[in-house]
Write a protein that holds these residues in place. Structure first.
Motif, PDB file in Angstrom:
ATOM      1  N   ALA A  87       0.829  -1.211   0.000  1.00 21.55           N
ATOM      2  CA  ALA A  87       0.000   0.000   0.000  1.00 21.55           C
ATOM      3  C   ALA A  87       0.861   1.258   0.000  1.00 21.55           C
ATOM      4  O   ALA A  87       2.021   1.242   0.430  1.00 21.55           O
ATOM      5  N   ASP A  88       0.292   2.345  -0.482  1.00 25.52           N
ATOM      6  CA  ASP A  88       0.992   3.625  -0.450  1.00 25.52           C
ATOM      7  C   ASP A  88       1.244   4.026   1.004  1.00 25.52           C
ATOM      8  O   ASP A  88       0.335   3.941   1.839  1.00 25.52           O
ATOM      9  N   PRO A  89       2.450   4.493   1.311  1.00 21.84           N
ATOM     10  CA  PRO A  89       2.762   4.912   2.693  1.00 21.84           C
ATOM     11  C   PRO A  89       2.265   6.328   2.966  1.00 21.84           C
ATOM     12  O   PRO A  89       3.051   7.239   3.259  1.00 21.84           O
ATOM     13  N   ASP A  90       0.956   6.506   2.881  1.00 22.23           N
ATOM     14  CA  ASP A  90       0.385   7.843   2.966  1.00 22.23           C
ATOM     15  C   ASP A  90      -0.499   8.049   4.191  1.00 22.23           C
ATOM     16  O   ASP A  90      -1.164   9.072   4.318  1.00 22.23           O
ATOM     17  N   GLY A  91      -0.516   7.043   5.085  1.00 26.82           N
ATOM     18  CA  GLY A  91      -1.318   7.185   6.290  1.00 26.82           C
ATOM     19  C   GLY A  91      -2.768   6.779   6.128  1.00 26.82           C
ATOM     20  O   GLY A  91      -3.540   6.880   7.094  1.00 26.82           O
ATOM     21  N   TYR A  92      -3.140   6.309   4.939  1.00 21.52           N
ATOM     22  CA  TYR A  92      -4.529   5.923   4.716  1.00 21.52           C
ATOM     23  C   TYR A  92      -4.738   4.405   4.747  1.00 21.52           C
ATOM     24  O   TYR A  92      -5.852   3.931   4.566  1.00 21.52           O
ATOM     25  N   THR A  93      -3.663   3.672   4.966  1.00 26.01           N
ATOM     26  CA  THR A  93      -3.760   2.227   5.172  1.00 26.01           C
ATOM     27  C   THR A  93      -3.041   1.881   6.463  1.00 26.01           C
ATOM     28  O   THR A  93      -1.830   2.089   6.583  1.00 26.01           O
ATOM     29  N   LEU A  94      -3.799   1.379   7.425  1.00 24.91           N
ATOM     30  CA  LEU A  94      -3.256   0.930   8.699  1.00 24.91           C
ATOM     31  C   LEU A  94      -3.473  -0.583   8.779  1.00 24.91           C
ATOM     32  O   LEU A  94      -4.289  -1.145   8.071  1.00 24.91           O
ATOM     33  N   SER A  95      -2.742  -1.228   9.659  1.00 22.84           N
ATOM     34  CA  SER A  95      -2.914  -2.666   9.812  1.00 22.84           C
ATOM     35  C   SER A  95      -2.878  -3.075  11.265  1.00 22.84           C
ATOM     36  O   SER A  95      -1.985  -2.660  12.011  1.00 22.84           O
ATOM     37  N   LEU A  96      -3.854  -3.890  11.666  1.00 22.76           N
ATOM     38  CA  LEU A  96      -3.771  -4.545  12.956  1.00 22.76           C
ATOM     39  C   LEU A  96      -2.928  -5.800  12.745  1.00 22.76           C
ATOM     40  O   LEU A  96      -3.324  -6.700  12.011  1.00 22.76           O
ATOM     41  N   ALA A  97      -1.745  -5.815  13.349  1.00 24.96           N
ATOM     42  CA  ALA A  97      -0.816  -6.928  13.168  1.00 24.96           C
ATOM     43  C   ALA A  97      -0.844  -7.828  14.388  1.00 24.96           C
ATOM     44  O   ALA A  97      -0.486  -7.397  15.487  1.00 24.96           O
ATOM     45  N   PRO A  98      -1.258  -9.083  14.235  1.00 25.18           N
ATOM     46  CA  PRO A  98      -1.179 -10.026  15.347  1.00 25.18           C
ATOM     47  C   PRO A  98       0.242 -10.538  15.497  1.00 25.18           C
ATOM     48  O   PRO A  98       1.025 -10.521  14.535  1.00 25.18           O
ATOM     49  N   ALA A  99       0.568 -11.010  16.674  1.00 29.86           N
ATOM     50  CA  ALA A  99       1.927 -11.479  16.935  1.00 29.86           C
ATOM     51  C   ALA A  99       2.375 -12.516  15.919  1.00 29.86           C
ATOM     52  O   ALA A  99       3.509 -12.474  15.416  1.00 29.86           O
ATOM     53  N   GLY A 100       1.502 -13.454  15.587  1.00 30.69           N
ATOM     54  CA  GLY A 100       1.889 -14.521  14.681  1.00 30.69           C
ATOM     55  C   GLY A 100       2.275 -14.052  13.298  1.00 30.69           C
ATOM     56  O   GLY A 100       3.113 -14.664  12.631  1.00 30.69           O
ATOM     57  N   GLN A 101       1.668 -12.967  12.852  1.00 29.62           N
ATOM     58  CA  GLN A 101       1.935 -12.468  11.504  1.00 29.62           C
ATOM     59  C   GLN A 101       3.379 -12.008  11.341  1.00 29.62           C
ATOM     60  O   GLN A 101       4.023 -12.269  10.322  1.00 29.62           O
ATOM     61  N   LEU A 102       3.899 -11.316  12.342  1.00 29.39           N
ATOM     62  CA  LEU A 102       5.238 -10.738  12.240  1.00 29.39           C
ATOM     63  C   LEU A 102       6.324 -11.597  12.870  1.00 29.39           C
ATOM     64  O   LEU A 102       7.501 -11.415  12.553  1.00 29.39           O
ATOM     65  N   THR A 103       5.948 -12.524  13.754  1.00 23.21           N
ATOM     66  CA  THR A 103       6.973 -13.257  14.498  1.00 23.21           C
ATOM     67  C   THR A 103       6.997 -14.757  14.246  1.00 23.21           C
ATOM     68  O   THR A 103       7.962 -15.420  14.601  1.00 23.21           O
ATOM     69  N   ILE A 104       5.938 -15.304  13.639  1.00 26.54           N
ATOM     70  CA  ILE A 104       5.878 -16.744  13.359  1.00 26.54           C
ATOM     71  C   ILE A 104       5.858 -17.027  11.864  1.00 26.54           C
ATOM     72  O   ILE A 104       6.655 -17.827  11.356  1.00 26.54           O
ATOM     73  N   LEU A 105       4.933 -16.396  11.149  1.00 23.83           N
ATOM     74  CA  LEU A 105       4.756 -16.677   9.726  1.00 23.83           C
ATOM     75  C   LEU A 105       6.057 -16.600   8.926  1.00 23.83           C
ATOM     76  O   LEU A 105       6.306 -17.462   8.076  1.00 23.83           O
ATOM     77  N   PRO A 106       6.924 -15.612   9.158  1.00 24.49           N
ATOM     78  CA  PRO A 106       8.165 -15.564   8.376  1.00 24.49           C
ATOM     79  C   PRO A 106       9.067 -16.781   8.572  1.00 24.49           C
ATOM     80  O   PRO A 106       9.877 -17.098   7.700  1.00 24.49           O
ATOM     81  N   HIS A 107       8.917 -17.472   9.691  1.00 26.71           N
ATOM     82  CA  HIS A 107       9.743 -18.649   9.950  1.00 26.71           C
ATOM     83  C   HIS A 107       9.220 -19.893   9.235  1.00 26.71           C
ATOM     84  O   HIS A 107       9.996 -20.800   8.941  1.00 26.71           O
ATOM     85  N   ILE A 108       7.930 -19.964   8.997  1.00 24.86           N
ATOM     86  CA  ILE A 108       7.369 -21.190   8.438  1.00 24.86           C
ATOM     87  C   ILE A 108       6.914 -21.053   6.993  1.00 24.86           C
ATOM     88  O   ILE A 108       6.496 -22.029   6.372  1.00 24.86           O
ATOM     89  N   ASN A 109       6.988 -19.854   6.452  1.00 21.41           N
ATOM     90  CA  ASN A 109       6.657 -19.646   5.043  1.00 21.41           C
ATOM     91  C   ASN A 109       7.719 -18.746   4.420  1.00 21.41           C
ATOM     92  O   ASN A 109       7.661 -17.522   4.529  1.00 21.41           O
ATOM     93  N   LYS A 110       8.678 -19.355   3.788  1.00 23.00           N
ATOM     94  CA  LYS A 110       9.791 -18.607   3.193  1.00 23.00           C
ATOM     95  C   LYS A 110       9.386 -17.900   1.903  1.00 23.00           C
ATOM     96  O   LYS A 110      10.188 -17.164   1.321  1.00 23.00           O
ATOM     97  N   ASN A 111       8.151 -18.123   1.443  1.00 27.09           N
ATOM     98  CA  ASN A 111       7.701 -17.526   0.181  1.00 27.09           C
ATOM     99  C   ASN A 111       6.871 -16.260   0.366  1.00 27.09           C
ATOM    100  O   ASN A 111       6.355 -15.730  -0.608  1.00 27.09           O
ATOM    101  N   ILE A 112       6.735 -15.806   1.597  1.00 33.28           N
ATOM    102  CA  ILE A 112       5.957 -14.585   1.809  1.00 33.28           C
ATOM    103  C   ILE A 112       6.646 -13.398   1.135  1.00 33.28           C
ATOM    104  O   ILE A 112       7.874 -13.369   0.996  1.00 33.28           O
ATOM    105  N   ALA A 113       5.843 -12.446   0.716  1.00 29.87           N
ATOM    106  CA  ALA A 113       6.375 -11.312  -0.041  1.00 29.87           C
ATOM    107  C   ALA A 113       6.725 -10.113   0.833  1.00 29.87           C
ATOM    108  O   ALA A 113       7.191  -9.098   0.324  1.00 29.87           O
ATOM    109  N   PHE A 114       6.520 -10.211   2.129  1.00 29.51           N
ATOM    110  CA  PHE A 114       6.818  -9.077   3.001  1.00 29.51           C
ATOM    111  C   PHE A 114       7.933  -9.437   3.969  1.00 29.51           C
ATOM    112  O   PHE A 114       8.191 -10.613   4.242  1.00 29.51           O
ATOM    113  N   ASP A 115       8.583  -8.419   4.496  1.00 24.29           N
ATOM    114  CA  ASP A 115       9.624  -8.582   5.502  1.00 24.29           C
ATOM    115  C   ASP A 115       9.095  -7.980   6.805  1.00 24.29           C
ATOM    116  O   ASP A 115       8.687  -6.816   6.821  1.00 24.29           O
TER     117      ASP A 115
END
Length: 328
Positions: A87-115
C-alpha cells in the motif's frame, strides 16, 4: 570552474531535499483528508477484529475521518500483510498486526512477499490476550493430564483446530506438542469462528484460541477448558488452570495485537497515530470494553513495540525449529 559547478550542484541538491521535505511536511499537515482503512487479517468476530473496531471508532472521532475496518483473511495472515506492505505509505492504510503475523509466519513460510522488519513501521502495541486450550464435548478428556496420557496411548488420533496456518493459534498447538511430547494433528481454518464451530460440532477434538473467543463457549458448558496460557487464572474463566497448575509450566503464550503502517509513512503521521492510540488506550470506556472480552490494554512507544517484535520473532523461531512446524 569545477568548484563552482560542484557548488551549484550541491545547492541544487540541497534545494531539492528541502522541497521534498517541505512537501512531505505539508502532506502530513493535511492528513487525514479522507477515509482511512484499518486492515485486519482475520474474519469478523475474533479478538483481533474486536480490538480493531474499538480503536477504529475512537481513531475516527479523534482524526475526524471515518476509519473503516477491512477484514482480509487467509494464507495465515499473509494476504493482509502483503496488501499493507504494498500500500501507499500515505497514512490511509493501517494494519492490525497479530503477533503470529510478524513473528511466526516468516519462519514457516519462506515464500511470503513481506519482511516483518522492513515492510512496516511499528506504531504501538494495542492489546494482548492469553490463549486457551479447549476440548470438544465428546472428547473423553477433562484435563491436560488426561489429554497427554490419551494422546501418548494413541499418537496422531487427537486433532486440534486453529484460526489458520502460521498463526499463534497454530504455533500454540506446536508449542504444546513439544512441551508434552505428544502427536496432535493440526486442522487449520480461515479464522477463529470456523475453527471454534468445528470444535463445537465435534469435528475436531481440541482447539487453541484466545480467551476472547473461547471463554463464552467454556462458560456456557459447550466445550471444556483445559488450560489458560497466562501465569495467573483469569476472572473470565476462574476454574481453568494455569500452565503451572496443569503441569506444563512453560506453556505461557501472550498474544498481542499491534498497529503498523507501510514502511515509509511520514514520521509526523506515525507520531500522531502513536499519540492517539496511547490516549485511546487510557480511556475508561475502551478499557472496560476490551477487558470484558478478556483483553488487556498494552499501548506502548514505537521503540518498545519494535523490541517486542524482535524478541518474539527470536522466541517463536526457536519453537518453529524445535517443532518442525510447516505451513500447509
Amino acid at each position: 570552474m569545477r568548484s563552482a559547478m560542484s557548488s551549484r550542484f550541491l545547492s541544487g541538491a540541497f534545494a531539492a531535499v528541502l522541497l521534498v521535505s517541505g512537501a512531505t511536511g505539508a502532506f502530513a499537515d493535511n492528513w487525514p483528508s479522507r477515509t482511512i482503512k484499518l486492515i485486519v487479517p482475520f474474519p469478523p468476530g475474533g479478538a483481533a477484529d474486536i480490538t480493531a473496531r474499538v480503536y477504529a471508532d475512537k481513531l475516527g472521532e479523534a482524526l475526524k475521518q471515518t476509519v473503516v475496518v477491512e477484514n482480509k483473511a487467509g494464507a495465515g495472515t499473509a494476504i493482509a500483510a502483503d496488501a499493507v506492505a504494498k500500500a501507499d505509505p500515505d497514512g490511509y492504510t493501517l494494519s492490525l498486526a497479530p503477533a503470529g503475523q510478524l513473528t511466526i509466519l516468516p519462519h514457516i513460510n519462506k515464500n511470503i512477499a513481506f519482511d516483518p522488519f522492513k515492510s512496516f513501521t511499528p506504531v504501538s502495541l494495542l492489546a494482548s490476550v492469553p490463549y486457551v486450550l479447549a476440548a470438544s464435548p465428546d472428547t473423553p478428556v477433562s484435563s491436560v493430564k488426561e489429554l497427554v496420557a490419551a494422546a501418548k496411548r494413541e499418537p496422531g488420533k487427537f486433532t486440534y483446530s486453529s484460526c489458520g496456518p502460521g498463526t499463534l493459534c497454530h504455533l500454540s498447538g506446536e508449542l504444546f506438542k513439544s512441551l508434552t511430547d505428544t502427536d496432535l494433528l493440526h486442522v487449520p481454518f480461515k479464522g477463529s469462528a470456523p475453527a471454534v464451530n468445528a470444535l463445537l460440532g465435534n469435528q475436531v477434538n481440541l482447539s487453541f484460541d484466545t480467551l476472547t473467543v473461547l471463554a463464552p463457549q467454556i462458560r456456557d458448558g459447550k466445550v471444556k477448558g483445559l488450560v489458560i496460557t497466562s501465569r495467573e487464572r483469569s476472572a473470565q474463566l476462574p476454574d481453568v488452570p494455569t500452565p503451572a497448575e496443569a503441569g506444563v509450566s512453560d506453556f505461557v503464550v501472550d498474544s498481542w495485537f499491534g498497529l503498523v503502517v507501510p514502511a515509509g509513512t511520514p514520521d509526523a503521521i506515525v507520531d500522531r497515530l502513536n499519540a492517539e492510540v496511547v490516549r485511546i488506550g487510557a480511556l475508561p470506556d475502551v478499557r472496560d470494553r476490551l477487558e470484558k472480552q478478556g483483553l488487556s490494554i498494552t499501548t506502548s512507544t514505537q521503540a518498545a513495540f519494535a523490541k517486542t517484535i524482535k524478541d518474539d520473532y527470536a522466541r517463536w523461531g526457536r519453537v518453529v525449529d524445535a517443532s518442525g512446524a510447516k505451513l500447509f
